[in-house]
Design an enzyme around this catalytic site. Structure first.
Site, PDB file in Angstrom:
ATOM      1  CB  THR A 178     -89.461  47.752 -18.456  1.00  0.00           C
ATOM      2  OG1 THR A 178     -89.339  47.012 -17.266  1.00  0.00           O
ATOM      3  CG2 THR A 178     -90.506  48.770 -18.344  1.00  0.00           C
ATOM      4  NE  ARG A 206     -88.536  43.951  -8.216  1.00  0.00           N
ATOM      5  CZ  ARG A 206     -88.388  44.572  -9.381  1.00  0.00           C
ATOM      6  NH1 ARG A 206     -89.329  44.432 -10.318  1.00  0.00           N
ATOM      7  NH2 ARG A 206     -87.346  45.311  -9.622  1.00  0.00           N
ATOM      8  CB  ILE A 207     -93.866  46.680  -6.186  1.00  0.00           C
ATOM      9  CG1 ILE A 207     -95.182  45.896  -6.029  1.00  0.00           C
ATOM     10  CG2 ILE A 207     -94.092  47.995  -6.938  1.00  0.00           C
ATOM     11  CD1 ILE A 207     -96.212  46.560  -5.150  1.00  0.00           C
ATOM     12  CG  ASP A 209     -88.278  50.941 -12.343  1.00  0.00           C
ATOM     13  OD1 ASP A 209     -88.140  49.698 -12.357  1.00  0.00           O
ATOM     14  OD2 ASP A 209     -88.194  51.633 -13.383  1.00  0.00           O
ATOM     15  N   GLY A 229     -84.610  49.154 -16.401  1.00  0.00           N
ATOM     16  CA  GLY A 229     -83.373  48.664 -15.800  1.00  0.00           C
ATOM     17  C   GLY A 229     -83.663  48.026 -14.460  1.00  0.00           C
ATOM     18  CD  GLN A 230     -79.357  45.876 -11.669  1.00  0.00           C
ATOM     19  OE1 GLN A 230     -79.012  46.462 -10.643  1.00  0.00           O
ATOM     20  NE2 GLN A 230     -78.581  45.014 -12.293  1.00  0.00           N
ATOM     21  N   GLY A 231     -84.954  47.835 -11.193  1.00  0.00           N
ATOM     22  CA  GLY A 231     -85.972  48.632 -10.527  1.00  0.00           C
ATOM     23  C   GLY A 231     -85.553  49.191  -9.181  1.00  0.00           C
TER      24      GLY A 231
HETATM   25  N1  ASP Z   1     -87.385  48.125 -14.325  1.00  0.00           N
HETATM   26  C1  ASP Z   1     -87.992  46.818 -14.387  1.00  0.00           C
HETATM   27  C2  ASP Z   1     -88.168  46.290 -12.996  1.00  0.00           C
HETATM   28  O1  ASP Z   1     -87.282  46.417 -12.190  1.00  0.00           O
HETATM   29  C3  ASP Z   1     -87.219  45.838 -15.208  1.00  0.00           C
HETATM   30  C4  ASP Z   1     -86.628  46.336 -16.505  1.00  0.00           C
HETATM   31  O2  ASP Z   1     -86.757  47.501 -16.862  1.00  0.00           O
HETATM   32  O3  ASP Z   1     -85.976  45.528 -17.186  1.00  0.00           O
HETATM   33  O4  ASP Z   1     -89.180  45.698 -12.725  1.00  0.00           O
END
Ligand code: ASP
Length: 311
Positions: A178, A206-207, A209, A229-231
């Site tokens: 992101t 899918r939504i 963060d 990161g991992q949403g």
């Molecule tokens: N946070 C983003 C999501 O989960 C992905 C990312 O930051 O790499 O959609």
């Protein structure tokens, strides 16, 4: 008290990157930082600054937002973005955009031109078109790199990337991130903006963060935060709001609050950039690296990917 700015191009950084994959991103970060600094020096409001910088990041094909957005499991695009003004707490968010060049500007229009905070999918697309925002065919986003990323993710039967594992096999970056920007001016006005294509091979609908106020994006009178990161992990932690809450209710400094929030998150999942109303900057991450850049009025400037600054 002076202005400060921090931006990120995602925390999905592998342990090493060959120069051909590293250099364009460094150049992109440098360019976007310069754009943001110039805007702050020209006394633009932080809301305008973060929108401007995120638009630049969205237009860069090597970051996972706008042009570089990754593909869903069906090979389609579902972009999301959000923006927030610290003093007024006004905010706007969008999800499920598939043809808009700059989702962050649509998020801002939701904030300023509707009675709502968050529009998604068909309604968001229709609103954006009605507002006259630039649209393109999906082929604008479906680049050979993105097709390869999806293929690799499918072969590995993977949606969420384990950022802690080395990625020796891939010849494109399957783990991108992101983009986001936070800024404060010398009157203490704060703003935050985040934009993403989400995760490679994500389910339709899918939504993450990034469009969620309080998770991927937050700003109040004390700080502005943008996460990556991992949403799903960031959503569960309400990461961006927690940084602000620790400052507000516990009196922590920005750096202390950001470090505490990161410590609570599963290792290898999250990074964030944040600025405070007094111009403090924090850019912690618990992944191998985070594409990031920051500067402040006192002359400090940094562009970095892994642990140590590049300039
Ligand atoms: N946070 C983003 C999501 O989960 C992905 C990312 O930051 O790499 O959609």
């Amino acid at each position: 008290m002076g202005w400060a700015i921090a931006l990120h191009g995602g925390a999905g950084v592998p342990l090493t990157l060959p120069p051909e994959r590293r250099l364009p991103r460094e150049a992109g970060l440098r360019h976007c930082l310069e754009v943001g600094i110039a805007a702050l020096k020209a006394h633009k409001h932080p809301l305008d600054v973060v929108e401007l910088v995120v638009r630049e990041l969205e237009n860069h094909p090597d970051f996972n937002a706008g042009r570089g957005s990754v593909l869903t499991t069906e090979g389609t695009i579902e972009m999301e973005a959000s923006i927030m003004d610290g003093k007024t707490k006004k905010c706007g968010a969008v999800s499920g955009l598939s043809t808009l060049v700059n989702p962050i500007s649509v998020a801002r229009a939701v904030m300023e031109k509707t009675p709502h905070v968050y529009l998604a999918f068909d309604g968001a697309e229709a609103f954006a078109r009605e507002q006259g925002f630039e649209t393109v065919e999906q082929s604008y986003f479906v680049t050979p790199e993105n097709i390869e990323r999806l293929k690799q993710a499918k072969e590995a039967n993977r949606v969420q990337v384990d950022y802690t594992q080395p990625d020796h096999t891939s010849h494109v970056d399957s783990r991108m991130g992101t983009v986001g920007c936070v800024a404060v001016d010398n009157e203490g006005n704060l703003a935050s903006a985040t934009s993403t294509g989400g995760l490679v091979n994500k389910m339709l609908g899918r939504i993450g963060d990034s469009p969620i106020i309080g998770a991927g994006t937050y700003a109040n009178h004390l700080c502005a935060v943008s996460a990556t990161g991992q949403g799903e992990a960031i959503l569960r932690a309400t990461a961006a709001r927690d940084v602000a809450a620790l400052m507000e209710f516990k009196g922590l400094s920005l750096k202390e609050a950001a470090a505490y929030v990161l410590e609570q998150l599963p290792p290898g999942t999250t990074g964030l950039v944040a600025v405070s109303s007094t111009g403090e900057i924090a850019m912690p991450f618990n992944t191998p690296g985070m594409f990031r850049a920051a500067a402040s009025q006192d002359g400090y400037s940094e562009i970095a990917i892994w642990g140590s600054p590049l300039i």
